[in-house]
Design a protein around this motif. Structure first.
Motif, mmCIF file in Angstrom:
data_model
loop_
_atom_site.group_PDB
_atom_site.id
_atom_site.type_symbol
_atom_site.label_atom_id
_atom_site.label_comp_id
_atom_site.label_asym_id
_atom_site.label_seq_id
_atom_site.Cartn_x
_atom_site.Cartn_y
_atom_site.Cartn_z
ATOM 1 N N LEU A 181 66.899 38.958 81.257
ATOM 2 C CA LEU A 181 65.686 39.117 80.540
ATOM 3 C C LEU A 181 64.791 38.145 81.335
ATOM 4 N N GLN A 182 63.603 38.778 82.108
ATOM 5 C CA GLN A 182 62.631 38.107 82.860
ATOM 6 C C GLN A 182 61.361 38.370 82.299
ATOM 7 N N SER A 183 61.065 38.191 81.017
ATOM 8 C CA SER A 183 59.770 38.402 80.728
ATOM 9 C C SER A 183 58.583 37.433 80.937
ATOM 10 N N ASN A 184 59.221 36.175 81.497
ATOM 11 C CA ASN A 184 58.272 35.264 81.845
ATOM 12 C C ASN A 184 57.571 35.621 83.320
ATOM 13 N N THR A 185 58.617 36.473 84.089
ATOM 14 C CA THR A 185 57.909 36.589 85.417
ATOM 15 C C THR A 185 57.708 38.208 85.813
ATOM 16 N N PHE A 186 58.524 38.916 85.017
ATOM 17 C CA PHE A 186 58.330 40.274 85.471
ATOM 18 C C PHE A 186 57.611 41.160 84.111
ATOM 19 N N PRO A 187 56.259 41.731 84.610
ATOM 20 C CA PRO A 187 55.655 42.398 83.875
ATOM 21 C C PRO A 187 56.171 43.593 83.058
ATOM 22 N N HIS A 188 56.123 44.057 81.988
ATOM 23 C CA HIS A 188 56.607 45.215 81.436
ATOM 24 C C HIS A 188 55.879 46.560 82.094
ATOM 25 N N LEU A 189 56.225 47.672 82.000
ATOM 26 C CA LEU A 189 55.930 48.980 82.584
ATOM 27 C C LEU A 189 54.507 49.243 82.222
ATOM 28 N N MET A 190 54.267 49.178 80.713
ATOM 29 C CA MET A 190 53.251 49.437 79.916
ATOM 30 C C MET A 190 52.109 48.233 80.008
ATOM 31 N N SER A 191 52.398 47.044 80.595
ATOM 32 C CA SER A 191 51.427 45.950 80.498
ATOM 33 C C SER A 191 50.635 46.300 81.436
ATOM 34 N N SER A 192 49.476 45.369 81.302
ATOM 35 C CA SER A 192 48.306 45.304 82.404
ATOM 36 C C SER A 192 48.552 43.793 83.229
ATOM 37 N N LEU A 207 56.835 40.172 73.776
ATOM 38 C CA LEU A 207 56.758 40.962 72.363
ATOM 39 C C LEU A 207 56.801 42.686 72.641
ATOM 40 N N LEU A 208 56.133 42.926 73.789
ATOM 41 C CA LEU A 208 55.851 44.306 74.277
ATOM 42 C C LEU A 208 57.341 44.672 74.629
ATOM 43 N N ILE A 209 58.073 44.202 75.438
ATOM 44 C CA ILE A 209 59.443 44.356 75.594
ATOM 45 C C ILE A 209 60.289 44.718 74.630
ATOM 46 N N PHE A 210 60.285 43.954 73.518
ATOM 47 C CA PHE A 210 61.221 44.250 72.254
ATOM 48 C C PHE A 210 60.304 45.418 71.644
ATOM 49 N N VAL A 470 71.524 39.131 70.619
ATOM 50 C CA VAL A 470 71.336 37.881 70.497
ATOM 51 C C VAL A 470 71.602 37.013 71.862
ATOM 52 N N SER A 471 72.682 37.155 72.455
ATOM 53 C CA SER A 471 72.959 36.633 73.632
ATOM 54 C C SER A 471 71.877 36.794 74.862
ATOM 55 N N TYR A 472 71.596 38.033 74.772
ATOM 56 C CA TYR A 472 70.574 38.542 75.823
ATOM 57 C C TYR A 472 69.360 37.922 75.826
ATOM 58 N N ILE A 473 69.103 37.573 74.613
ATOM 59 C CA ILE A 473 67.379 36.865 74.725
ATOM 60 C C ILE A 473 67.675 35.428 74.342
ATOM 61 N N TYR A 474 68.787 34.870 74.625
ATOM 62 C CA TYR A 474 69.257 33.252 74.533
ATOM 63 C C TYR A 474 68.785 32.930 73.112
ATOM 64 N N ALA A 475 69.101 33.784 72.116
ATOM 65 C CA ALA A 475 68.537 33.168 70.864
ATOM 66 C C ALA A 475 69.713 32.379 70.299
ATOM 67 N N ASP A 476 71.103 32.691 70.599
ATOM 68 C CA ASP A 476 72.016 31.857 70.282
ATOM 69 C C ASP A 476 72.181 30.277 70.798
ATOM 70 N N VAL A 477 71.605 30.177 72.166
ATOM 71 C CA VAL A 477 71.254 29.082 73.012
ATOM 72 C C VAL A 477 70.270 28.218 72.279
#
Length: 512
Positions: A181-192, A207-210, A470-477
């Motif tokens: 998951l790299q939502s902080n550095t890699f923009p979603h395809l549908m974002s601007s 939020l857009l990725i989810f 849950v692990s993918y989005i680091y929620a457990d950590v």
């Protein structure tokens, strides 16, 4: 050893080591061109390649192939389908075009165009059981499958054939490949957004990725794969995609932003780009005679024709330019400095020294061909990932963006002229071109090498370990950290209260 015997030995060895590879593209010429470029590179290495063409004319994507040289190792299989399926495909394309020109947006396009098109394609691909049985008897070593939202059925066909799959696409979703998951550095395809996001943008991007994942899953229809056999009755086709041994994306970090990937994810931006072939006939004379230069205008194969008012607006703009304009249209004529043609060899024209600017919808293949040849590009995004590409063009200052619906003739003329006269844009594009071309292997060759690797060794040694959402989005950590911090704070507060209470109690006893 005599020369004839040596040649015979080489031929036998080549045949023994040549793998059998199946190509399964989605019904779009651009996607077929991507996957066929890899197939051609594999053909040159002595492998046998079969193209499974469903609901599209295979001639549109094998035009560059030397059919005579590979007549014994290349095959095209077209299933025998009910004419109603082809008619439905054409009706869906026409409806999708209306959505695009009515400015329906990405979501409306997916629900009213892409989804019905792929549903019909899935039905058609699984319809001809005789062809599928023939494919099964072909004993293929691996299948290269195009990936789009809704194309999971193609991976079910590969599972029915009993062959491992390689995903090949212009864009591969992170959840499909298991990419971190790299939502902080890699923009979603549908974002601007670009990869340089502020905190609010990072929040929206996450939020857009989810949200996209939820919407795609909720809007997808369950397909009955039992028609392919009882073993596939309850199969999760999305899991079949994730189980692929290799992921090949038509992208490159020099323009698509750097991102963290696993070894089974290969970026091969520019699959269809190649050195230009010499032009011939009238087209060569036209290009050579254009002393001031040529502006090439094409909008891909998906859009069959623009509404007449938009065409007239563009023609009015092009007529004011000091350059020759070569415009791919549905008719052939010469109007002043404008020459319209029904078909143009896009890559070869971009490689001509007199081509100054490329005006395009900025589809992946056309964009990479322009970048490969160092031709500044003007994006007119109208669908899919073209909007994201236009954002990158602006960020790296290698072209510009025009709005066909909103810009006036004067606005369009000014924007195009600015790119034609801006030397820094041309220099930036040529620098990008050098970065793309200065590699040990060409993109298609790099993809072919990766395919050969997984054929020989499999892909388990490159695969990331499976993780739950849950692990993918680091929620457990983060939840564990929050609990630990909360416990520490609670203990500190309890100790402080005890100390304070004890101090007050001691002071009370002394006073007494």
């Amino acid at each position: 050893m005599s020369l004839p015997n040596f040649v015979l030995l080489i031929t036998i060895v080549s045949c023994c080591h040549g793998a059998k590879i199946l190509l399964i593209p989605t019904p779009a010429t651009s996607h077929c061109l991507e996957i066929m470029s890899i197939g051609q590179a594999l053909l040159k290495r002595g492998h046998h390649v079969t193209l499974f063409a469903v609901l599209f004319d295979p001639k549109s994507c094998i035009g560059r192939l030397d059919k005579e040289a590979f007549k014994t190792t290349f095959n095209v299989i077209v299933p025998d389908l009910d004419p109603s399926m082809q008619k439905t495909h054409e009706e869906v394309l026409a409806a999708g075009q209306k959505v695009i020109f009515s400015r329906g947006g990405m979501w409306k396009m997916f629900l009213n165009f892409l989804k019905p098109m792929l549903q019909n394609h899935c039905s058609a691909a699984m319809k001809d059981r005789v062809v599928l049985e023939g494919l099964k008897k072909g004993n293929y070593d691996i299948a290269l499958v195009s990936r789009m939202p809704g194309s999971e059925c193609l991976f079910a066909i590969a599972a029915y054939l009993g062959v491992p799959t390689v995903v090949a696409s212009s864009y591969i979703d992170a959840r499909d490949s298991g990419m971190p998951l790299q939502s902080n550095t890699f923009p979603h395809l549908m974002s601007s957004f670009t990869n340089d996001m502020t905190f609010p943008e990072r929040l929206i991007n996450t939020l857009l990725i989810f949200a996209t994942s939820i919407v795609f899953k909720a809007s997808s229809t369950s397909t009955d794969y039992s028609v392919l056999g009882d073993k596939l009755r309850d199969v999760d086709a999305s899991q079949l995609v994730r189980d692929s041994v290799l992921f090949i994306e038509n992208s490159d970090y020099i323009i698509d932003y750097p991102k963290a990937v696993f070894p089974n994810f290969i970026q091969c931006g520019g699959l269809t780009a190649s050195p230009a072939n010499p032009l011939s006939g009238e087209l060569k004379k036209y290009m050579d005679a254009a002393q001031k230069g040529v502006v090439l205008v094409t909008f891909g194969s998906l859009i069959k024709g623009f509404p007449p008012p938009l065409i007239e607006k563009l023609m009015a703009v092009f007529g004011r330019l000091k350059y020759q304009v070569l415009f791919k249209q549905d008719k052939e004529e010469i109007r002043g400095n404008i020459k319209t043609m029904k078909w143009v060899p896009q890559n070869d024209i971009l490689g001509h020294p007199n081509t100054k600017v490329f005006i395009s919808h900025c589809g992946k293949n056309g964009f990479w061909e322009a970048l490969y040849h160092g031709v500044p590009i003007i994006c007119m995004p109208i669908h899919a990932e073209t909007f994201t590409t236009a954002i990158k063009v602006k960020k790296y200052n290698i072209g510009s963006r025009i709005e066909i619906f909103d810009d006036t003739v004067d606005d369009l003329f000014e924007k195009i002229s600015r790119v034609l006269e801006n030397k820094s844009i041309s220099q930036n594009m040529k620098r990008m071109s050098r970065l793309l071309r200065d590699r040990p292997e060409k993109p298609a060759e790099r993809a072919a090498s990766a395919v050969e690797h997984v054929i020989k060794y499999g892909g388990n040694h490159m695969r990331q370990p499976p993780v739950c959402f849950v692990s993918y989005i680091y929620a457990d950590v983060w939840l564990s950290i929050a609990v630990i911090v909360s416990v520490i704070i609670a203990v500190d507060i309890w100790i402080c209260r005890k100390c304070c209470c004890k101090g007050k109690s001691d002071k009370k006893h002394k006073t007494e």
